[in-house]
Design a protein around this motif. Structure first.
Motif, PDB file in Angstrom:
ATOM      1  N   TRP A 304       0.831  -1.204   0.000  1.00 16.78           N
ATOM      2  CA  TRP A 304       0.000   0.000   0.000  1.00 16.78           C
ATOM      3  C   TRP A 304       0.865   1.253   0.000  1.00 16.78           C
ATOM      4  CZ3 TRP A 304      -0.715   3.627   4.112  1.00 16.78           C
ATOM      5  CH2 TRP A 304      -1.752   4.558   3.890  1.00 16.78           C
ATOM      6  N   LEU A 305       1.919   1.250   0.797  1.00 15.30           N
ATOM      7  CA  LEU A 305       2.813   2.407   0.838  1.00 15.30           C
ATOM      8  C   LEU A 305       3.397   2.696  -0.545  1.00 15.30           C
ATOM      9  CD1 LEU A 305       4.757   1.638   4.154  1.00 15.30           C
ATOM     10  CD2 LEU A 305       3.121   3.504   3.810  1.00 15.30           C
ATOM     11  N   GLU A 306       3.686   1.636  -1.277  1.00 12.46           N
ATOM     12  CA  GLU A 306       4.296   1.800  -2.601  1.00 12.46           C
ATOM     13  C   GLU A 306       3.336   2.426  -3.609  1.00 12.46           C
ATOM     14  OE1 GLU A 306       7.423  -1.977  -2.210  1.00 12.46           O
ATOM     15  OE2 GLU A 306       5.471  -2.219  -3.211  1.00 12.46           O
ATOM     16  N   THR A 307       2.037   2.440  -3.288  1.00 16.57           N
ATOM     17  CA  THR A 307       1.063   3.061  -4.187  1.00 16.57           C
ATOM     18  C   THR A 307       0.886   4.553  -3.909  1.00 16.57           C
ATOM     19  OG1 THR A 307      -0.889   2.669  -2.765  1.00 16.57           O
ATOM     20  CG2 THR A 307      -0.208   0.884  -4.256  1.00 16.57           C
ATOM     21  N   LEU A 308       1.461   5.057  -2.816  1.00 12.24           N
ATOM     22  CA  LEU A 308       1.266   6.457  -2.425  1.00 12.24           C
ATOM     23  C   LEU A 308       2.319   7.334  -3.081  1.00 12.24           C
ATOM     24  CD1 LEU A 308       0.433   6.020   1.381  1.00 12.24           C
ATOM     25  CD2 LEU A 308      -1.126   6.079  -0.568  1.00 12.24           C
ATOM     26  N   ASP A 309       2.222   7.497  -4.366  1.00 15.49           N
ATOM     27  CA  ASP A 309       3.172   8.325  -5.113  1.00 15.49           C
ATOM     28  C   ASP A 309       3.149   9.763  -4.603  1.00 15.49           C
ATOM     29  OD1 ASP A 309       3.816   6.160  -6.688  1.00 15.49           O
ATOM     30  OD2 ASP A 309       2.286   6.631  -8.204  1.00 15.49           O
ATOM     31  N   GLY A 310       4.325  10.291  -4.340  1.00 12.49           N
ATOM     32  CA  GLY A 310       4.421  11.685  -3.915  1.00 12.49           C
ATOM     33  C   GLY A 310       4.231  11.903  -2.434  1.00 12.49           C
ATOM     34  N   ASP A 311       3.958  10.869  -1.674  1.00 14.51           N
ATOM     35  CA  ASP A 311       3.788  11.003  -0.226  1.00 14.51           C
ATOM     36  C   ASP A 311       5.165  10.897   0.429  1.00 14.51           C
ATOM     37  OD1 ASP A 311       3.350  10.344   2.584  1.00 14.51           O
ATOM     38  OD2 ASP A 311       1.250  10.087   2.039  1.00 14.51           O
ATOM     39  N   ALA A 312       5.652  11.990   0.970  1.00 20.08           N
ATOM     40  CA  ALA A 312       7.010  12.026   1.522  1.00 20.08           C
ATOM     41  C   ALA A 312       7.158  11.106   2.725  1.00 20.08           C
ATOM     42  CB  ALA A 312       7.368  13.458   1.904  1.00 20.08           C
ATOM     43  N   LYS A 313       6.127  11.070   3.564  1.00 17.36           N
ATOM     44  CA  LYS A 313       6.222  10.212   4.751  1.00 17.36           C
ATOM     45  C   LYS A 313       6.258   8.738   4.359  1.00 17.36           C
ATOM     46  CE  LYS A 313       3.920  13.459   7.885  1.00 17.36           C
ATOM     47  NZ  LYS A 313       2.760  13.677   8.775  1.00 17.36           N
ATOM     48  N   ALA A 314       5.435   8.360   3.358  1.00 13.27           N
ATOM     49  CA  ALA A 314       5.463   6.979   2.886  1.00 13.27           C
ATOM     50  C   ALA A 314       6.830   6.637   2.308  1.00 13.27           C
ATOM     51  CB  ALA A 314       4.371   6.765   1.839  1.00 13.27           C
ATOM     52  N   ALA A 315       7.406   7.563   1.553  1.00  5.82           N
ATOM     53  CA  ALA A 315       8.738   7.342   0.989  1.00  5.82           C
ATOM     54  C   ALA A 315       9.770   7.173   2.092  1.00  5.82           C
ATOM     55  CB  ALA A 315       9.115   8.507   0.073  1.00  5.82           C
ATOM     56  N   ASN A 316       9.635   7.973   3.156  1.00  2.64           N
ATOM     57  CA  ASN A 316      10.570   7.851   4.281  1.00  2.64           C
ATOM     58  C   ASN A 316      10.444   6.504   4.972  1.00  2.64           C
ATOM     59  OD1 ASN A 316      11.522  10.430   3.836  1.00  2.64           O
ATOM     60  ND2 ASN A 316      10.224  11.390   5.402  1.00  2.64           N
ATOM     61  N   LEU A 317       9.195   6.046   5.152  1.00  2.60           N
ATOM     62  CA  LEU A 317       8.990   4.761   5.819  1.00  2.60           C
ATOM     63  C   LEU A 317       9.557   3.624   4.976  1.00  2.60           C
ATOM     64  CD1 LEU A 317       7.915   3.105   8.130  1.00  2.60           C
ATOM     65  CD2 LEU A 317       5.619   3.250   7.153  1.00  2.60           C
ATOM     66  N   LEU A 318       9.357   3.682   3.677  1.00  2.00           N
ATOM     67  CA  LEU A 318       9.912   2.656   2.795  1.00  2.00           C
ATOM     68  C   LEU A 318      11.438   2.687   2.802  1.00  2.00           C
ATOM     69  CD1 LEU A 318       7.441   3.013  -0.214  1.00  2.00           C
ATOM     70  CD2 LEU A 318       7.702   0.997   1.251  1.00  2.00           C
ATOM     71  N   ALA A 319      12.000   3.871   2.979  1.00  2.00           N
ATOM     72  CA  ALA A 319      13.458   4.009   2.994  1.00  2.00           C
ATOM     73  C   ALA A 319      14.058   3.743   4.363  1.00  2.00           C
ATOM     74  CB  ALA A 319      13.837   5.415   2.532  1.00  2.00           C
ATOM     75  N   GLY A 320      13.188   3.574   5.378  1.00  2.00           N
ATOM     76  CA  GLY A 320      13.683   3.304   6.721  1.00  2.00           C
ATOM     77  C   GLY A 320      14.103   4.538   7.484  1.00  2.00           C
ATOM     78  N   THR A 321      13.656   5.721   7.030  1.00  2.00           N
ATOM     79  CA  THR A 321      14.064   6.959   7.697  1.00  2.00           C
ATOM     80  C   THR A 321      12.903   7.670   8.396  1.00  2.00           C
ATOM     81  OG1 THR A 321      13.723   8.203   5.633  1.00  2.00           O
ATOM     82  CG2 THR A 321      15.939   7.328   6.056  1.00  2.00           C
ATOM     83  N   ALA A 322      11.708   7.096   8.395  1.00  2.06           N
ATOM     84  CA  ALA A 322      10.557   7.721   9.040  1.00  2.06           C
ATOM     85  C   ALA A 322      10.720   7.682  10.556  1.00  2.06           C
ATOM     86  CB  ALA A 322       9.269   7.015   8.635  1.00  2.06           C
TER      87      ALA A 322
END
Length: 442
Positions: A304-322
């Protein structure tokens, strides 16, 4: 009494051990099935059923596909006959017309399955055959008709009234313990020491359902930890050097792993019954237990996170930096807002527990840092709370109105993400219902 015992032993020898010899019957599978459907004799039926199972086990994958195609096409309903009988019944609702309609509306393959089921060991054979069928559905979706008949009968044969619950502990047979290790689907059991830590301590329990025709095969099992307070980390719950507590001092029972064991029983639900039975047994054994929760994965979160294009927080969580706050807010938003086209939650574990009448109690960042936990949900986990006084009501509102019961804690964590999620086109659905969850005493 001696006569009864002798008869029982004789029947056990005849029907309960091994299988009837097929006598090397060389007829085709289609001929054997036709003969089984037409025979009236029990002994002849048992021999034919055994011959069919013998032949099936020796088949190649292509031959098995041909067998299921035969069931699907040749033993299907005669739709024109059903239509004719339905018309007759609509004109005259007599018992005779009703019986004729019901008989014609049932595919003949259902009767074949019933007759096969009379043979010794047939339940195991049929469950294994369905595993083969399930593997064919992707490329041959038309076989779903036969699978629907399978599910219909399996749900009847594996009715809750036939199941027995057993506690699995360190004294259980090694053969069964090996199956528990093999079937564990949530948190891998690495070795015997790991298994011992889950079964042997006084504050740990494991329960499984069995069926009388498959006495050595667990259908589903649940692992339980008795704790003080609601845990937020599977690592802490399973750590090797943790302090073992007296179970009498526990106030919380944590269902941290529920594993279905038989792929051939997909679509036959046992989890709801098992959880209710375990809650009942633990409540009787330990009256001080007042909180029953899960510590569950969120297997659809990362997708689901991978579908949130442009969501900075989702990108951070996927990158392990949230941050922890950001991670938990996203997880809460996922559980409350991410919906399928039918309005139910995307997450399969959420659908299971909410459908059983549970409530989303809390979410935890860094709760499962195993490779699987990171791959599924970036290390996050969720507690579902089972309040026995509310489960029926919550079940009805979830299944009927698609309303998700959630604690104020979870609603609060999701609130910071709510607006952003709606702006980005988050699926619309019934709002989560905010409730106050019982607070466990630490």
């Amino acid at each position: 009494m001696a006569r009864t015992s002798f008869l029982g032993d004789l029947l056990t020898n005849l029907y309960g051990r091994g299988r009837w010899s097929s006598g090397g019957d060389r007829r085709s599978m289609e001929a054997l099935c036709t003969a089984l459907l037409s025979t009236a004799g029990e002994v002849a039926g048992l021999r034919l059923a055994s011959a069919i199972f013998d032949k099936y086990r020796a088949m190649s994958p292509e031959e098995k596909l041909g067998f299921f195609t035969f069931l699907n096409e040749r033993l299907d309903v005669d739709s024109s006959e059903v239509a004719k009988l339905a018309q007759a019944y609509s004109e005259e609702r007599s018992p005779g017309n009703f019986a004729a309609l019901v008989q014609s509306a049932e595919p003949r393959r259902q009767e074949l399955f019933r007759r096969l089921h009379q043979a010794p060991g047939a339940t195991t054979e049929l469950v294994a055959a369905r595993v083969d069928l399930l593997g064919m559905l992707k490329d041959h979706p038309e076989l779903k008709r036969t699978d629907m008949d399978f599910v219909h009968l399996l749900r009847s044969w594996f009715n809750r009234g036939f199941l027995r619950i057993e506690q699995i502990d360190w004294n259980t047979s090694a053969t069964l313990l090996e199956k528990i290790v093999a079937y564990e689907a949530v948190h891998e059991i690495h070795d015997w020491d790991d298994l011992r830590r889950r079964l042997h301590p006084a504050d740990r329990r494991c329960f499984a359902f069995f069926h009388p025709t498959m006495p050595s095969e667990p259908l589903i099992f649940v692992e339980v930890a008795l704790t003080k307070g609601v845990p937020g980390s599977i690592q802490a719950l399973l750590e090797e050097d943790r302090d073992i507590m007296r179970p009498e001092a526990a106030n919380t029972a944590v269902f941290y792993s529920i594993s279905n064991c038989q792929k051939g029983l997909k679509g036959v639900s046992f989890g709801n019954f098992l959880i209710k039975q375990v809650v009942s047994q633990l409540s009787q054994e330990f009256p001080k237990l007042d909180t029953f929760v899960t510590l569950s994965p969120m297997p659809g979160l990362k997708r689901w996170l991978e579908t949130l294009d442009g969501d900075a927080k989702a990108a951070n969580l996927l990158a392990g930096t949230a941050t922890e706050t950001e991670a938990e807010a996203l997880a809460a938003r996922y559980l409350l807002d991410a919906k399928r086209s039918d309005g139910f939650p995307q997450d399969p574990v959420a659908r299971f527990h909410l459908g059983n009448g549970a409530m989303v109690h809390d979410v935890h960042a860094g709760a499962d840092t195993s490779p699987n936990g990171m791959a599924q949900s970036c290390g996050l986990m969720v507690n579902y709370l089972y309040d026995r006084s509310q489960t029926e009501k919550r079940h009805e509102t979830f299944t009927g109105e698609k309303t998700i019961a959630a604690s104020r804690t979870v609603r609060s964590k999701a609130r910071s993400e709510k607006g952003a999620g709606q702006d980005k086109g988050a699926p619309k659905g019934k709002a989560a219902k905010a409730e106050t969850a019982p607070t466990a005493t630490e």
